[in-house]
Write an enzyme that holds these catalytic residues in place. Structure first.
Site, short mmCIF file in Angstrom:
data_model
loop_
_atom_site.label_atom_id
_atom_site.label_comp_id
_atom_site.label_asym_id
_atom_site.label_seq_id
_atom_site.Cartn_x
_atom_site.Cartn_y
_atom_site.Cartn_z
N CYS A 68 57.13 54.02 -103.68
CA CYS A 68 55.68 53.98 -103.39
C CYS A 68 55.33 52.77 -102.53
CB CYS A 68 54.87 54.00 -104.68
SG CYS A 68 55.46 52.79 -105.86
N GLU A 124 50.19 53.02 -111.92
CA GLU A 124 50.87 52.67 -110.66
C GLU A 124 50.98 53.96 -109.88
OE1 GLU A 124 51.41 49.75 -109.78
OE2 GLU A 124 51.48 48.60 -111.64
N GLY A 173 53.42 57.24 -110.99
CA GLY A 173 53.63 58.54 -110.37
C GLY A 173 52.56 58.81 -109.34
#
Ligand code: ADP
Length: 485
Positions: free
Chosen positions: A292, A258, A236
């Site tokens: 991401c 992550e 997140g």
């Protein structure tokens, strides 16, 4: 009848605790909506503190039995779950599209990708190694073994509702850990469906719990404060990751993080332009830019920048926007109003700073959280989007003149997740891939994720790796046994 109605009857909407779907202790439920329409899809049980502790009780009760289960048996369960998941690709893809908004082809792709972690770690479960050597002094033996960390908390985001969960659950189960998952509040349904599949595949009750909640901290804070929990794994935002790291410090938990990214995508003057354009489309528009690893800063050598931006605008401007389950749609909505407002604000800021809009640039009125597929050229490096994650269908193109200058610009960020570059020069491939401060580098390709490779970031993009042979070690503790002879 909506597409979702066809699968409605099969959707689990309780909390998943101790091998069964149960209501929340307080009886609360919360709404899950379709981001393409804003319509209510269904309501799910809303976990709180009491439910969290119940899940941890059940995890602790079965932890040692699960750790003692033969690795082959754990492998078979994971493998079977992969087979069931793949058989149900169509329904799972539709479920994911309904709650998250991505197009059906992308949702099918995620079922394949997310499922692959189950297969990959079923293969890793039986290869947990160790070491046995003679002590150099000749006075004994060194035996090194690996043991499961223990009960884990996995907190997952909404952008890949299946894969961000299976990437944590599969290695944890393969290693012999129990897991409590707190899925994102926007997309709890896919994770509940995965729990159901794992149970059908033979996973014993208590080994996995899934706790959707409208208040994340209400579930995660009591778990992190409980000394029985041994690990937290999170995907997140960097903001929430830092918060969790602080809480994890109190019980010295193992952590895997992550977090956010700000990926540079560099097109050198000697790149194959067609290949670089195809790569930019994939690195930018995959998952509607809500990844991401998405190309956040597209740096193109000034000798080819105008042509590149024009061709990219032609491709991106032609994307068909609409609800993800409609045939032919190539770009779905953003996840929610907050995310769309955030993308709008970043684009407005860049345009005010002098960026040139080559296509798009605005939110789309009407139901759902759509944003026009957008290309901004000549974006000044002072724009906020140069430093911040866009997380939407907006390609930002910057010019550069020299390799040194662009590498320095690429590295001038607190993030270090993915980076991409295009060149035909082998020396440059080696030099630039070495110099880029990123955990993952794509060379002449725009997609890097692979369950067989270690996914992870450096700097403020995270700690640890997921996938590959590295992924399982995140769920194993090393134990050294000193032997006398
Ligand atoms: P995003 O901004 O993309 O939604 P977040 O980092 O806020 O990303 O969310 C990722 C996951 O973290 C979600 O499951 C969310 O519910 C959870 N989360 C958000 N805030 C907290 C918090 N304070 N403590 C624990 N988990 C949280």
């Amino acid at each position: 009848m909506s597409e979702f109605d066809r699968i409605r009857a099969q959707i689990p909407t309780g909390l998943w605790i101790d091998g069964a779907a149960v209501p929340a202790a307080g009886g609360a439920r919360f709404a899950v909506t379709d981001p393409a329409t804003g319509d209510l899809l269904t309501e799910v049980a809303d976990a709180g503190r009491e439910d969290a502790l119940r899940a941890l009780d059940s995890a602790c009760r079965v932890q040692s039995d699960w750790a003692a289960t033969a690795p082959r048996e754990r492998a078979v369960i994971l493998r079977r779950a992969w087979e069931i998941l793949i058989e149900r690709t169509e329904d799972l893809a539709l479920l994911m599209t309904s709650e998250m908004g991505k197009t059906l082809p992308e949702a099918r792709g995620e079922v394949a990708y997310g499922g692959e972690f189950l297969r990959w770690f079923s293969e890793e479960a039986v290869r947990i190694g160790g070491r046995y050597t003679q002590a150099p002094a000749g006075n004994g033996r060194i035996l090194v073994t690996q043991q499961p960390v223990g009960p884990c908390l996995a907190i997952t985001p909404w952008n890949f509702p299946l894969a961000m969960g299976s990437r944590k659950i599969a290695p944890a189960l393969a290693a012999g850990c129990t897991v409590i998952v707190k899925p994102a509040e926007d997309t709890p349904l896919t994770m509940l469906a995965l729990a159901d599949i794992l149970a059908e595949a033979g996973l014993p009750a208590g080994v996995l719990s899934v706790l959707p909640s409208s208040d994340a901290a209400e579930v995660t804070a009591p778990l992190l404060a409980d000394p029985r929990l041994r690990k937290v794994t999170f995907t997140g935002s960097t903001r929430v990751g830092k918060l969790l790291l602080r809480q994890a410090a109190d019980n010295v938990l193992r952590t895997s993080m992550e977090l956010g990214g700000n990926a540079p995508f560099i097109v050198f003057e000697d790149a194959d332009l067609d290949q670089a354009l195809a790569g930019a489309m994939a690195a930018k528009m995959r998952n509607g830019g809500e990844a991401c690893t998405a190309a956040n800063r597209i740096y193109v050598h000034n000798s080819i920048r105008a042509e590149f931006a024009a061709r990219l605008a032609e491709k991106i401007g032609a994307l068909r926007v609409g609800p993800g389950h409609e045939p032919g749609v190539e770009l779905g909505p953003l996840i929610n109003e907050r995310q769309r407002n955030s993308v709008t604000a970043l684009v407005d800021d860049a345009v005010a700073a002098g960026a040139v809009v080559r296509t798009g640039g605005k939110p789309i009125d009407g139901p759902g959280w759509f944003f026009q597929p957008t290309v901004l050229d000549e974006v000044p490096r002072t724009a906020r989007m140069h430093r911040e994650e866009i997380f939407g269908p907006v390609a930002a193109v910057y010019g550069f003149d020299t390799e040194d200058e662009v590498v320095a610009a690429a590295n001038d960020t607190e993030f270090g997740l993915a980076a991409y570059f295009y060149t035909q020069n082998l020396d440059r491939v080696l030099r630039v891939s070495g110099a880029l401060e990123a955990g993952m580098v794509g060379v002449n390709r725009g997609v890097i994720s692979d369950p067989a490779a270690p996914f992870g970031g450096i700097k403020q993009s995270g700690l640890g790796s997921e996938g590959g042979s590295e992924g399982i070690s995140e769920y194993l503790d090393t134990k050294y046994v000193a032997l006398t002879h």
